[in-house]
Design a protein around this motif. Structure first.
Motif, PDB file in Angstrom:
ATOM      1  N   ALA A  35      -0.014  -1.303   0.459  1.00 47.22           N
ATOM      2  CA  ALA A  35      -0.205   0.212   0.081  1.00 47.22           C
ATOM      3  C   ALA A  35       1.114   1.653  -0.110  1.00 47.22           C
ATOM      4  CB  ALA A  35      -1.153  -0.224   1.343  1.00 47.22           C
ATOM      5  N   MET A  36       1.931   1.082  -0.435  1.00 47.19           N
ATOM      6  CA  MET A  36       2.843   2.752  -0.442  1.00 47.19           C
ATOM      7  C   MET A  36       2.501   3.133  -1.366  1.00 47.19           C
ATOM      8  SD  MET A  36       4.717   2.233   2.033  1.00 47.19           S
ATOM      9  CE  MET A  36       6.571   2.780   1.989  1.00 47.19           C
ATOM     10  N   THR A  37       2.942   4.587  -2.196  1.00 48.57           N
ATOM     11  CA  THR A  37       2.449   5.191  -2.977  1.00 48.57           C
ATOM     12  C   THR A  37       3.786   5.104  -4.023  1.00 48.57           C
ATOM     13  OG1 THR A  37       3.159   7.292  -1.979  1.00 48.57           O
ATOM     14  CG2 THR A  37       1.634   6.592  -1.392  1.00 48.57           C
ATOM     15  N   GLU A  38       5.306   4.492  -3.968  1.00 46.70           N
ATOM     16  CA  GLU A  38       5.627   4.728  -4.979  1.00 46.70           C
ATOM     17  C   GLU A  38       5.834   4.352  -6.425  1.00 46.70           C
ATOM     18  OE1 GLU A  38       7.692   5.432  -1.125  1.00 46.70           O
ATOM     19  OE2 GLU A  38       6.446   4.319  -1.416  1.00 46.70           O
ATOM     20  N   LEU A  39       4.601   3.102  -6.676  1.00 42.91           N
ATOM     21  CA  LEU A  39       4.729   2.763  -8.285  1.00 42.91           C
ATOM     22  C   LEU A  39       3.266   4.104  -8.273  1.00 42.91           C
ATOM     23  CD1 LEU A  39       4.691   0.772 -10.040  1.00 42.91           C
ATOM     24  CD2 LEU A  39       5.734   0.745  -7.591  1.00 42.91           C
ATOM     25  N   LEU A  40       2.450   4.694  -8.146  1.00 41.24           N
ATOM     26  CA  LEU A  40       1.103   5.122  -8.119  1.00 41.24           C
ATOM     27  C   LEU A  40       1.737   6.640  -8.927  1.00 41.24           C
ATOM     28  CD1 LEU A  40      -1.391   6.421  -8.814  1.00 41.24           C
ATOM     29  CD2 LEU A  40      -1.701   6.911  -6.664  1.00 41.24           C
ATOM     30  N   LEU A  41       3.523   7.199  -7.673  1.00 44.42           N
ATOM     31  CA  LEU A  41       3.888   8.401  -8.274  1.00 44.42           C
ATOM     32  C   LEU A  41       4.738   7.959 -10.039  1.00 44.42           C
ATOM     33  CD1 LEU A  41       5.697  10.743  -7.360  1.00 44.42           C
ATOM     34  CD2 LEU A  41       7.235   9.607  -6.707  1.00 44.42           C
ATOM     35  N   ILE A  42       5.150   7.169  -9.574  1.00 44.98           N
ATOM     36  CA  ILE A  42       6.089   6.271 -10.647  1.00 44.98           C
ATOM     37  C   ILE A  42       5.187   6.030 -12.144  1.00 44.98           C
ATOM     38  CG2 ILE A  42       7.650   4.788 -11.944  1.00 44.98           C
ATOM     39  CD1 ILE A  42       8.714   3.599  -9.656  1.00 44.98           C
ATOM     40  N   ALA A  43       4.028   5.656 -12.426  1.00 45.28           N
ATOM     41  CA  ALA A  43       2.836   5.533 -13.151  1.00 45.28           C
ATOM     42  C   ALA A  43       2.748   7.245 -13.640  1.00 45.28           C
ATOM     43  CB  ALA A  43       1.839   4.952 -12.767  1.00 45.28           C
ATOM     44  N   THR A  44       2.147   7.714 -12.626  1.00 43.32           N
ATOM     45  CA  THR A  44       1.257   9.188 -12.985  1.00 43.32           C
ATOM     46  C   THR A  44       2.642  10.176 -13.763  1.00 43.32           C
ATOM     47  OG1 THR A  44       2.020   9.772 -11.078  1.00 43.32           O
ATOM     48  CG2 THR A  44       0.070   9.539 -11.521  1.00 43.32           C
ATOM     49  N   MET A  45       4.199   9.608 -13.492  1.00 46.02           N
ATOM     50  CA  MET A  45       5.133  10.775 -13.332  1.00 46.02           C
ATOM     51  C   MET A  45       5.698  10.439 -15.151  1.00 46.02           C
ATOM     52  SD  MET A  45       7.750  11.757  -9.747  1.00 46.02           S
ATOM     53  CE  MET A  45       8.516  12.156 -10.974  1.00 46.02           C
ATOM     54  N   THR A  46       5.509   8.970 -15.368  1.00 43.48           N
ATOM     55  CA  THR A  46       6.222   8.386 -16.718  1.00 43.48           C
ATOM     56  C   THR A  46       5.230   9.113 -17.566  1.00 43.48           C
ATOM     57  OG1 THR A  46       7.194   6.865 -15.062  1.00 43.48           O
ATOM     58  CG2 THR A  46       6.893   6.366 -17.733  1.00 43.48           C
ATOM     59  N   ALA A  47       3.620   8.671 -16.714  1.00 44.71           N
ATOM     60  CA  ALA A  47       2.805   9.275 -18.196  1.00 44.71           C
ATOM     61  C   ALA A  47       2.826  11.139 -18.611  1.00 44.71           C
ATOM     62  CB  ALA A  47       1.514   9.110 -17.650  1.00 44.71           C
ATOM     63  N   GLY A  48       3.360  11.611 -17.603  1.00 47.58           N
ATOM     64  CA  GLY A  48       3.681  13.250 -17.559  1.00 47.58           C
ATOM     65  C   GLY A  48       4.604  13.167 -18.880  1.00 47.58           C
ATOM     66  N   ALA A  49       5.897  12.989 -18.716  1.00 46.27           N
ATOM     67  CA  ALA A  49       7.393  12.589 -19.282  1.00 46.27           C
ATOM     68  C   ALA A  49       6.851  11.706 -21.050  1.00 46.27           C
ATOM     69  CB  ALA A  49       7.715  12.074 -17.995  1.00 46.27           C
ATOM     70  N   TYR A  50       5.912  11.446 -20.913  1.00 45.54           N
ATOM     71  CA  TYR A  50       5.432  10.668 -22.462  1.00 45.54           C
ATOM     72  C   TYR A  50       4.653  11.754 -22.814  1.00 45.54           C
ATOM     73  CZ  TYR A  50       3.062   7.860 -25.975  1.00 45.54           C
ATOM     74  OH  TYR A  50       2.654   7.316 -26.994  1.00 45.54           O
ATOM     75  N   TYR A  51       4.176  11.787 -22.535  1.00 47.98           N
ATOM     76  CA  TYR A  51       3.097  13.406 -22.987  1.00 47.98           C
ATOM     77  C   TYR A  51       3.835  14.437 -23.553  1.00 47.98           C
ATOM     78  CZ  TYR A  51      -0.770  10.181 -22.598  1.00 47.98           C
ATOM     79  OH  TYR A  51      -1.872   8.834 -23.316  1.00 47.98           O
ATOM     80  N   LEU A  52       4.698  15.047 -22.725  1.00 44.31           N
ATOM     81  CA  LEU A  52       5.661  15.795 -23.064  1.00 44.31           C
ATOM     82  C   LEU A  52       6.466  15.971 -23.804  1.00 44.31           C
ATOM     83  CD1 LEU A  52       6.199  18.364 -21.071  1.00 44.31           C
ATOM     84  CD2 LEU A  52       8.072  17.502 -20.567  1.00 44.31           C
ATOM     85  N   MET A  53       7.072  14.998 -24.180  1.00 47.33           N
ATOM     86  CA  MET A  53       7.843  14.233 -25.352  1.00 47.33           C
ATOM     87  C   MET A  53       6.792  13.775 -26.561  1.00 47.33           C
ATOM     88  SD  MET A  53       8.706  11.303 -27.259  1.00 47.33           S
ATOM     89  CE  MET A  53       7.175   9.712 -25.900  1.00 47.33           C
ATOM     90  N   LEU A  54       6.297  13.291 -26.048  1.00 47.75           N
ATOM     91  CA  LEU A  54       5.073  13.425 -27.495  1.00 47.75           C
ATOM     92  C   LEU A  54       5.188  14.979 -28.404  1.00 47.75           C
ATOM     93  CD1 LEU A  54       3.720  11.095 -28.883  1.00 47.75           C
ATOM     94  CD2 LEU A  54       1.710  11.318 -27.693  1.00 47.75           C
TER      95      LEU A  54
END
Length: 362
Positions: free
Chosen positions: A157-176
């Motif tokens: 129930a830690m928060t790291e994976l949700l952070l990784i998912a949202t940050m990676t998605a943000g970086a992906y669309y920024l690259m796009l």
């Protein structure tokens, strides 16, 4: 006499390989979702049966915060508190009322598990947009999914994976956005970065860092090769797109300030209150346990050592190799700059150690 031709079997073989590759191209996303879901479920069951799912006290605290919203002496939305950001706990609310989901940790782990699968898909999509071959894309997903720390954290129930998912998605669309210049991609990037700012404070740094990358990208595309008379137009474009990006990406931060003002009568209660990280660091500094404060060299070395120690050397060196290959590739400079958003957490944690807002024991 005509000699027999032996090219037919070779042609068939090449055609078969091409068909297999085309099949994987068409079904890659579905295949990744299926495999990562199976790995995710197996990992959760393994750690749950091993009694390690709630080994972190923080995992229990995250579950209890979500539970207090729906059940307790004074249930209600105010139980989300002031220090930990609210999105992970809000996402638990639909299931945390169930005793099994609460006691097993599955209510929180479910958020992490979905984030794990989503991140794997985003990694694949990211590499595809960089024109990496099919095997390279699958290998990139494998590097992420084979990290033992990732497999454990996605089972808790830690928060790291949700952070990784949202940050990676943000970086992906920024690259796009950098690749296509489509405003919709910039808006999507801002949305996911906004979600990251409501997950962990690493997202706040990503918000500032990504805003800077947006400005740099526009000048790289236009400003560096335009005449002085055209710089005014570049400045206006930069200003407009940064306002568009920041309005959505920073919305979560504004809400958190407002939340602390309304509930705790102080917009900075989360930063300076008695339960804040700063309050803990003050006590640690008084005890001489904050050696990295104002020491950028030690902060960098300490964090990189912990990075290698926790993620294992092969993962770190593969990542470093990937950064070098990307930077010296023929990919357009705007795309490379946007991809730097993936390094936001690295810079954030080093700066947090340097400023004395974080502590790391190795």
């Amino acid at each position: 006499m005509k000699m027999p031709s032996f090219t037919l079997p070779f042609d068939i073989s090449r055609k078969t390989l091409a068909n297999i590759q085309n099949w994987f191209e068409r079904h890659a996303t579905t295949l990744i979702i299926f495999v990562l879901t199976a790995i995710s479920v197996f990992s959760f069951v393994y750690y749950h049966l091993s009694g390690l799912g709630l080994a972190y006290n923080d995992a229990r605290s995250h579950l209890d915060i979500g539970r207090r919203v729906v059940e307790g002496l004074k249930p209600g939305i105010a139980q989300l508190g002031s220090v930990w950001l609210p999105l992970p706990h809000v996402l638990m609310i639909p299931t945390i009322w169930n005793d099994f989901m609460w006691h097993s940790g599955l209510s929180g782990a479910l958020v992490s598990m979905i984030s794990f699968v989503a991140t794997g898909v985003i990694v694949y999509m990211f590499l595809k947009k960089l024109d990496v071959g099919l095997l390279g894309r699958f290998f990139g997903v494998l590097v992420f999914a084979a990290n033992l720390n990732i497999l454990y954290l996605q089972s808790t129930a830690m928060t790291e994976l949700l952070l990784i998912a949202t940050m990676t998605a943000g970086a992906y669309y920024l690259m796009l956005w950098a690749k296509t210049d489509e405003v919709l991609s910039l808006i999507k990037s801002a949305f996911f970065i906004m979600l990251s700012t409501l997950t962990r404070y690493d997202g706040w740094f990503l918000f500032l860092f990504a805003g800077l990358l947006v400005a740099i990208n526009i000048f790289v595309k236009h400003g560096l090769r335009d005449s002085v008379s055209q710089l005014r137009g570049v400045y206006q474009e930069t200003e407009g797109k940064i306002i568009l990006f920041a309005t959505l990406a920073g919305f979560g931060i504004a809400l958190w300030f407002l939340w602390n003002l309304v509930i705790f009568k102080d917009p900075l209660y989360f930063a300076f209150g008695p339960f804040s990280a700063r309050a803990q660091q003050v006590r640690l500094e008084a005890a001489g346990e904050l050696p990295t404060k104002f020491n950028i060299g030690l902060s960098t070395v300490l964090y990189l050592y912990a990075l290698v120690y926790n993620s294992y050397a092969y993962t770190v060196f593969l990542g470093l190799f990937g950064v070098i290959v990307l930077w010296f590739s023929k990919i357009k400079g705007e795309i490379k700059i946007a991809a730097l958003a993936l390094l936001a957490s690295l810079f954030f944690n080093i700066l947090a150690l340097f400023s004395g807002h974080s502590v790391l024991f190795i």
